[in-house]
Design a protein around this motif. Structure first.
Motif, mmCIF file in Angstrom:
data_model
loop_
_atom_site.group_PDB
_atom_site.id
_atom_site.type_symbol
_atom_site.label_atom_id
_atom_site.label_comp_id
_atom_site.label_asym_id
_atom_site.label_seq_id
_atom_site.Cartn_x
_atom_site.Cartn_y
_atom_site.Cartn_z
ATOM 1 N N GLY A 73 0.513 -1.519 0.306
ATOM 2 C CA GLY A 73 0.209 -0.151 -0.009
ATOM 3 C C GLY A 73 0.429 1.128 -0.041
ATOM 4 N N ALA A 74 2.163 1.528 0.203
ATOM 5 C CA ALA A 74 2.781 2.827 -0.059
ATOM 6 C C ALA A 74 2.604 2.951 -1.201
ATOM 7 N N ILE A 75 2.473 2.013 -2.521
ATOM 8 C CA ILE A 75 3.190 2.687 -3.614
ATOM 9 C C ILE A 75 1.698 1.999 -3.994
ATOM 10 N N GLU A 76 0.974 1.956 -5.924
ATOM 11 C CA GLU A 76 0.448 1.340 -6.433
ATOM 12 C C GLU A 76 1.483 0.968 -7.770
ATOM 13 N N VAL A 77 0.694 -0.587 -6.918
ATOM 14 C CA VAL A 77 1.800 -1.571 -7.978
ATOM 15 C C VAL A 77 0.478 -2.413 -9.414
ATOM 16 N N VAL A 78 0.849 -1.384 -10.535
ATOM 17 C CA VAL A 78 -0.377 -1.333 -12.272
ATOM 18 C C VAL A 78 -0.023 -3.006 -12.385
ATOM 19 N N PRO A 79 -0.421 -4.044 -12.183
ATOM 20 C CA PRO A 79 -0.298 -5.242 -13.452
ATOM 21 C C PRO A 79 -0.858 -5.091 -14.577
ATOM 22 N N GLY A 80 0.765 -5.443 -15.095
ATOM 23 C CA GLY A 80 0.796 -5.569 -16.907
ATOM 24 C C GLY A 80 1.395 -6.165 -16.846
ATOM 25 N N VAL A 81 1.608 -6.070 -18.400
ATOM 26 C CA VAL A 81 2.376 -7.002 -19.532
ATOM 27 C C VAL A 81 2.943 -6.335 -20.376
ATOM 28 N N GLU A 82 4.239 -7.309 -20.956
ATOM 29 C CA GLU A 82 4.144 -6.019 -22.476
ATOM 30 C C GLU A 82 4.096 -8.216 -23.358
ATOM 31 N N ILE A 83 3.030 -7.326 -24.088
ATOM 32 C CA ILE A 83 2.606 -8.525 -24.729
ATOM 33 C C ILE A 83 2.993 -8.441 -26.433
ATOM 34 N N SER A 84 3.954 -9.614 -27.178
ATOM 35 C CA SER A 84 4.701 -9.595 -28.501
ATOM 36 C C SER A 84 3.492 -9.438 -29.482
ATOM 37 N N THR A 85 3.292 -8.998 -30.157
ATOM 38 C CA THR A 85 2.427 -8.995 -31.202
ATOM 39 C C THR A 85 2.874 -8.716 -32.676
ATOM 40 N N SER A 86 1.573 -9.355 -33.578
ATOM 41 C CA SER A 86 2.410 -8.525 -35.264
ATOM 42 C C SER A 86 1.723 -7.701 -35.898
ATOM 43 N N PHE A 87 1.648 -7.023 -36.482
ATOM 44 C CA PHE A 87 0.466 -5.692 -36.961
ATOM 45 C C PHE A 87 1.763 -5.718 -38.821
ATOM 46 N N ALA A 88 0.980 -5.522 -39.257
ATOM 47 C CA ALA A 88 1.343 -4.661 -40.620
ATOM 48 C C ALA A 88 2.381 -5.473 -41.148
ATOM 49 N N GLY A 89 3.027 -7.552 -40.906
ATOM 50 C CA GLY A 89 4.106 -7.538 -41.486
ATOM 51 C C GLY A 89 5.119 -7.385 -40.297
ATOM 52 N N ARG A 90 5.494 -6.948 -39.134
ATOM 53 C CA ARG A 90 6.117 -6.508 -38.238
ATOM 54 C C ARG A 90 5.897 -6.773 -36.952
ATOM 55 N N GLU A 91 7.060 -6.951 -36.064
ATOM 56 C CA GLU A 91 6.705 -7.140 -34.887
ATOM 57 C C GLU A 91 6.330 -6.093 -33.907
ATOM 58 N N LEU A 92 5.543 -6.026 -32.721
ATOM 59 C CA LEU A 92 5.477 -4.787 -31.876
ATOM 60 C C LEU A 92 5.065 -5.231 -31.023
ATOM 61 N N HIS A 93 5.099 -4.235 -29.834
ATOM 62 C CA HIS A 93 4.711 -4.487 -28.515
ATOM 63 C C HIS A 93 3.541 -3.768 -28.045
ATOM 64 N N LEU A 94 2.766 -4.850 -27.504
ATOM 65 C CA LEU A 94 1.733 -3.883 -27.097
ATOM 66 C C LEU A 94 1.622 -4.315 -25.327
ATOM 67 N N LEU A 95 1.660 -3.035 -24.733
ATOM 68 C CA LEU A 95 1.644 -2.510 -23.339
ATOM 69 C C LEU A 95 -0.055 -2.947 -22.629
ATOM 70 N N GLY A 96 -0.746 -3.856 -21.910
ATOM 71 C CA GLY A 96 -1.700 -3.696 -21.026
ATOM 72 C C GLY A 96 -1.089 -3.291 -19.582
ATOM 73 N N TYR A 97 -2.042 -2.607 -19.376
ATOM 74 C CA TYR A 97 -2.423 -2.425 -17.910
ATOM 75 C C TYR A 97 -3.788 -2.055 -17.779
ATOM 76 N N PHE A 98 -3.445 -2.615 -16.050
ATOM 77 C CA PHE A 98 -4.886 -2.566 -14.534
ATOM 78 C C PHE A 98 -5.483 -3.889 -15.289
ATOM 79 N N VAL A 99 -4.688 -5.131 -15.888
ATOM 80 C CA VAL A 99 -5.728 -6.050 -16.185
ATOM 81 C C VAL A 99 -5.532 -6.206 -14.979
ATOM 82 N N ARG A 100 -6.424 -7.792 -14.856
ATOM 83 C CA ARG A 100 -6.796 -9.313 -14.042
ATOM 84 C C ARG A 100 -6.305 -9.847 -13.506
ATOM 85 N N PRO A 101 -5.109 -9.909 -13.344
ATOM 86 C CA PRO A 101 -3.874 -11.234 -13.813
ATOM 87 C C PRO A 101 -4.165 -12.659 -13.703
#
Length: 294
Positions: A73-101
């Motif tokens: 409780g001393a600092i907020e920890v946001v549950p997140g993940v950096e997802i390996s994704t594809s878009f338009a023939g290339r690799e992009l990374h997507l950050l998901g925040y506030f997700v339910r683990p």
């Protein structure tokens, strides 16, 4: 050394309270390819006087529970993940925040990506061994056990253990990078699927470190897939990308996210808290996730 006066102590506390609230929403731990434990990231975030920190390991949420427990409780920890994704023939990374683990569909999709990472890790180990790095089998197995999500940095560290290189950068340049194309391709989620999973898990989706060649047409397409934000605040080598991506986000009605992308103590400009967004920007992201303010 004389003890600080009551006035000095009070002034220091007031200065801390007056410091603008900031949030570093891009950090990695030993659950993927970071050097710090989740508890250490939280401790460093507190030292940096952050109001919030997101644990965003590659394709895993495994580090989130420890970080939340350490924060107490001393600092907020946001549950997140950096997802390996594809878009338009290339690799992009997507950050998901506030997700339910514990979201089952997101968890299952991330598990598929991690299994691909594990197979690629094993192939890379074999390839660097063929280049002359005598990696002990037991150390490779230990690495697989220790990290939930494996990557090239883990292979580089094994090259160092084998005595074939002295630094991670040397191991990457001499052994890992030359054989990457020979390894199985990464398992990537289509970005529209990843965005939908983040939303289904109650989260908000941001494009991590947008590539320099990202066009307005691509931003429109990504927004059409449900993208919520762009990571404009990042340890760029120069100021121009932040200015550009802030303007792009504003033009397309997207929020701004940002963080250090810290993987460990080096380099210094990517330490926890080195890059962070404001309290207002953090609140805007939270609002898009549909989360109630704390």
């Amino acid at each position: 050394m004389p003890r600080a006066s009551a006035y000095t102590t009070a002034a220091s506390r007031l200065a801390h309270l007056a410091a603008p609230a900031r949030a570093d929403l891009h950090t990695h731990t030993v659950a993927s390819d970071g050097d710090y434990t989740p508890s250490q990231v939280v401790a460093l975030a507190r030292q940096a006087r952050l109001a919030a920190v997101a644990i965003t390991d590659h394709d895993t949420l495994a580090g989130v529970p420890e970080a939340q427990h350490a924060a107490a409780g001393a600092i907020e920890v946001v549950p997140g993940v950096e997802i390996s994704t594809s878009f338009a023939g290339r690799e992009l990374h997507l950050l998901g925040y506030f997700v339910r683990p514990d979201h089952p569909e997101l968890g299952a999709a991330l598990a598929r990506v991690r299994e691909g990472r594990r197979e690629r890790f094993r192939a890379l180990v074999a390839l660097v061994q063929a280049r002359g790095a005598s990696i002990p089998d037991d150390r490779a197995r230990l690495t697989e056990t220790a990290a939930d999500s494996l990557g090239r940095r883990h292979v580089a560290d094994l090259v160092i253990v084998a005595g074939a290189a002295r630094t991670r950068n040397e191991a990457l340049q001499r052994f890992v990078h030359p054989v990457l194309k020979q390894a199985p391709p990464k398992v990537l989620l289509p970005i529209e699927e990843a965005v939908a999973l983040v939303h289904a898990a109650g989260g908000v989706a941001s494009l991590a470190h947008p590539p320099e060649g990202l066009t307005d047409e691509q931003v429109v397409a990504l927004k059409g897939h449900g993208l919520d934000a762009l990571e404009a605040v990042y340890p760029w080598a120069r100021r121009a990308p932040e200015v550009r991506f802030r303007a792009t986000a504003a033009a397309h009605g997207l929020a701004v996210s940002g963080g250090s992308d810290c993987h460990g103590p080096d380099p210094a400009h990517r330490r926890v808290g080195a890059c962070a967004i404001t309290a207002a920007e953090f609140a805007a992201l939270r609002g898009r996730a549909g989360c109630a303010a704390h």
